[in-house]
Design a protein around this motif. Structure first.
Motif, PDB file in Angstrom:
ATOM      1  N   ASP A  76       0.845  -1.194   0.000  1.00 30.29           N
ATOM      2  CA  ASP A  76       0.000   0.000   0.000  1.00 30.29           C
ATOM      3  C   ASP A  76       0.877   1.239   0.000  1.00 30.29           C
ATOM      4  O   ASP A  76       2.121   1.150  -0.028  1.00 30.29           O
ATOM      5  N   GLU A  77       0.254   2.425   0.042  1.00 33.51           N
ATOM      6  CA  GLU A  77       1.032   3.651  -0.117  1.00 33.51           C
ATOM      7  C   GLU A  77       1.871   4.000   1.104  1.00 33.51           C
ATOM      8  O   GLU A  77       2.680   4.916   1.053  1.00 33.51           O
ATOM      9  N   THR A  78       1.699   3.264   2.207  1.00 30.38           N
ATOM     10  CA  THR A  78       2.600   3.466   3.340  1.00 30.38           C
ATOM     11  C   THR A  78       3.857   2.614   3.191  1.00 30.38           C
ATOM     12  O   THR A  78       4.775   2.713   3.992  1.00 30.38           O
TER      13      THR A  78
ATOM     14  N   SER B 109      -3.463   4.829   4.246  1.00 25.07           N
ATOM     15  CA  SER B 109      -3.569   4.091   2.997  1.00 25.07           C
ATOM     16  C   SER B 109      -5.039   3.933   2.630  1.00 25.07           C
ATOM     17  O   SER B 109      -5.899   3.790   3.506  1.00 25.07           O
TER      18      SER B 109
END
Lengths: 119, 377
Positions: A76-78, B109
Motif C-alpha cells: 500500500d502507499e505506506t 492508505s
C-alpha cells in the motif's frame, strides 16, 4: 517500508538478480510474466562490517520503480505489504523473518502469494 | 495504463444512438455486472467483470460524448483503484500508478472508494471521490489521477469523526452546479460544506439528530447516510440519516424533518429527480435495530412536494424480502419519465421506467449489491 534507496543501482555489474515469482493474478499486469528479475545495488548475502546489504525493502523499491502496477498491488502507499499478500523469501514468510528489513541471501527467490482470505 | 484481466467477455451494450439504450452498471461485493435495455423493462445481463473484486462505487460521466464509466474497484488482496471504461464496459483500463493514493506524510492508505462524483459540465475534467478512511480526493483529468483535498483531511474535527458500521468514510460528495460549494456526508461525522471548492470546510448539521450520542444535536458526529440535491433549487438538500429524514432549504444551514408519512425514518437511500424540482425517493428500512424493509415488505416511497408527503410504491417488488438497500445501491436516470433503479443485499436488482411506481426484475442471485448507476447510451 519500501522507500526508494539512493544506493540502488539496477544496472550495477557483478550483482546477482533476485527472482520475484508472481501469482497468475499479478502476471496479467506484466504481460503474463510469472518471473521478474530484479538486481539491487548492494551485493546480496554480503555481511561485511559496514557494507551495504540488500533487503526485501530494496527489492520492493526496485519493483516500485520498474513495475509500479505490480508494486501497488503488493504494497500500500505506506510501503507496507498489503494485509492479504504474503511474501516468501526462499520459502519463509518475511513476516516471520525481519519483515522488510530481511537481508537477502545470494540468489534469493521471493515468492508473492495471496492468502486464502475471503468467503 | 494496465489492462484489466477479465473473467469472461465484457458486456456488449445494446447498439443505439444516445438515448435509445439504457445501461445499468451493478457493482457488487464480488464483481460488476452490466445490464442493457431499450425499454427499461426487458434487460440483458452480462458479467461479472472484476471477479473477486468489490465494486462499491460507480459513476457514468456523461458530460461529453460516449459516457465514461468509472468504477472504484477493491480487491482484498491487491488494493483499491479506479478503473475506467470509455466504451461502456467493453474494455477497461487502470492507471499503472494508483489513481487515488494518500500522500506519504499522512501515514494513511486507501481502503475503499465509496463515491465517484463527476462535477458539473462547467468543470469537465473534475471528478470527486469520497473515500475510506474519511477523506475526499479530486481529479482534474477525468478520473485518472486524484489529489487529496487537504482542507478536509486537515480539519480539526477529523480525529473525532467515528466509523459507521461499513467503515469510516466520506460516502457522499455533492459538488454544486451553481456555485463553488461542495457538500460531503460522512459516517459518522455528518454533513460538511466547503464554499471554495474544498479549501475550507464547516459542519452543517443543525437539526439532525445523533440519537446514538449523549448529546442528541451536536455540531458534528451525526451518521448521515445519503444527501441529494434538489433539481430546481441548488440550496435545497435532502438527507436520509441514521434515524431521521431531513430537508434543508439553505444549503444545509438548518435541517427540518420530512419523515412524517414514512413507515420508518431509518434507511440509506435518498434520490432526487435530475430535472423535476421537489421529487425525491427513499427506501425505508426498519429501525436501526432491524435494518430490513419494515415487516419484510420492501417498498419505494416517493414525494413530489419536497418531503411534505410520501406515497408508497411496491408493484413488482417481492411481498417478502428482508434484504436492505445500501446507500449507493440506488439511482435515478435522466430520461423522461425518470427511471429508478435499486439493488439489494440479497443480490436482486429492480428497475422502474415510471418514476418508481412499478418495478421489473433486472437480475437476481447476484452477490450483495453495493452500487448501481444508470445512463442513456
Amino acid at each position: 517500508m519500501c522507500s526508494v534507496s539512493a544506493q540502488l543501482r539496477p544496472d550495477a555489474p557483478g550483482r546477482t538478480d533476485v527472482e520475484l515469482l508472481l501469482p497468475a493474478a499479478l502476471a496479467d499486469v506484466v504481460d503474463g510474466r510469472r518471473l521478474l528479475s530484479l538486481r539491487p545495488g548492494a551485493e546480496p548475502g554480503r555481511r561485511d562490517a559496514g557494507a551495504a546489504e540488500s533487503t526485501v525493502a530494496d527489492v520492493l523499491a526496485l519493483l516500485q520503480a520498474d513495475y509500479p502496477g505490480v508494486y501497488r498491488r503488493v504494497c500500500d502507499e505506506t510501503g507496507n505489504l498489503r494485509r492479504y499478500v504474503n511474501l516468501y523469501l526462499d520459502g519463509e514468510d518475511i513476516r516471520d523473518l525481519d519483515g522488510m528489513s530481511t537481508v537477502l541471501p545470494d540468489r534469493a527467490e521471493l515468492l508473492v502469494l495471496q492468502s486464502i482470505a475471503g468467503g | 495504463m494496465d489492462a484489466v484481466p477479465k473473467a469472461m467477455p465484457a458486456a456488449e451494450p445494446a447498439a443505439g444512438r444516445h438515448g435509445v439504450a439504457t445501461v445499468l452498471a451493478i457493482g457488487t461485493r464480488k464483481g460488476l455486472w452490466l445490464a442493457t435495455s431499450s425499454d427499461r423493462r426487458n434487460w440483458e445481463l452480462r458479467g461479472p467483470e472484476f471477479p473477486m473484486t468489490e465494486v462499491p462505487s460507480l459513476a457514468f460521466d456523461a458530460r461529453s460524448g460516449t459516457p465514461r464509466l468509472l468504477a472504484g474497484v477493491r480487491s482484498e488482496w491487491w488494493g483499491t483503484n479506479v478503473a475506467i471504461s470509455d466504451d461502456l464496459g467493453r474494455t477497461w483500463q487502470e492507471p499503472e500508478q494508483a489513481a487515488i493514493a494518500f500522500p506519504e506524510d499522512t501515514g494513511a492508505s486507501l481502503e475503499r472508494i465509496w463515491q465517484l462524483a463527476p462535477d458539473s459540465t462547467d468543470r469537465p475534467g473534475v471528478v470527486w471521490a469520497g473515500c475510506e478512511p474519511i477523506s475526499v480526493f479530486r481529479s482534474e483529468d477525468g478520473g485518472k489521477h486524484f489529489e487529496l483535498v487537504r482542507g478536509l483531511w486537515d480539519h480539526p474535527h477529523r480525529t473525532q469523526w467515528g466509523a459507521g458500521y461499513g467503515g469510516p468514510a466520506a460516502h457522499t460528495v455533492l459538488p454544486s452546479p451553481s456555485d463553488d460549494s461542495v457538500h460531503v456526508a460522512i459516517s459518522s461525522g455528518g454533513v460538511y460544506r466547503s464554499d471554495d471548492r474544498g479549501g475550507t470546510w464547516d459542519a452543517f448539521n443543525s437539526g439532525i439528530i445523533a440519537d446514538f450520542m449523549p448529546e442528541k444535536y451536536p455540531e458534528f458526529g451525526q451518521c448521515v447516510h445519503k444527501v441529494a440535491r434538489d433539481a430546481g433549487n441548488p440550496q435545497r438538500l435532502y438527507a436520509q440519516n441514521h434515524g431521521g429524514v431531513y430537508r434543508s432549504d439553505d444549503g444545509g444551514g438548518q435541517w427540518l424533518s420530512i419523515a412524517d408519512g414514512l413507515p420508518a425514518d431509518f434507511g440509506f437511500v435518498m434520490l432526487a429527480h435530475p430535472t423535476r424540482p421537489d421529487m425525491i425517493w427513499t427506501i425505508p428500512l426498519g429501525s436501526a435495530g432491524e435494518r430490513n424493509p419494515p415487516q419484510g415488505r420492501p417498498a419505494v416511497y416517493r414525494s413530489v412536494d419536497a418531503g411534505g408527503s410520501w406515497e408508497r410504491f411496491d408493484a413488482g417488488l417481492p411481498a417478502y424480502d428482508f434484504n436492505a438497500v445500501l446507500r449507493d445501491a440506488a439511482d435515478v436516470d435522466d430520461a423522461d419519465p425518470a427511471g429508478i433503479y435499486f439493488g439489494t443485499r440479497g443480490g436482486e436488482v429492480y428497475a422502474s421506467a415510471d418514476e418508481g411506481e412499478s418495478f421489473t426484475l433486472v437480475a437476481a442471485n447476484l452477490p450483495d449489491v453495493l452500487c448501481v448507476r444508470a445512463v442513456a447510451a
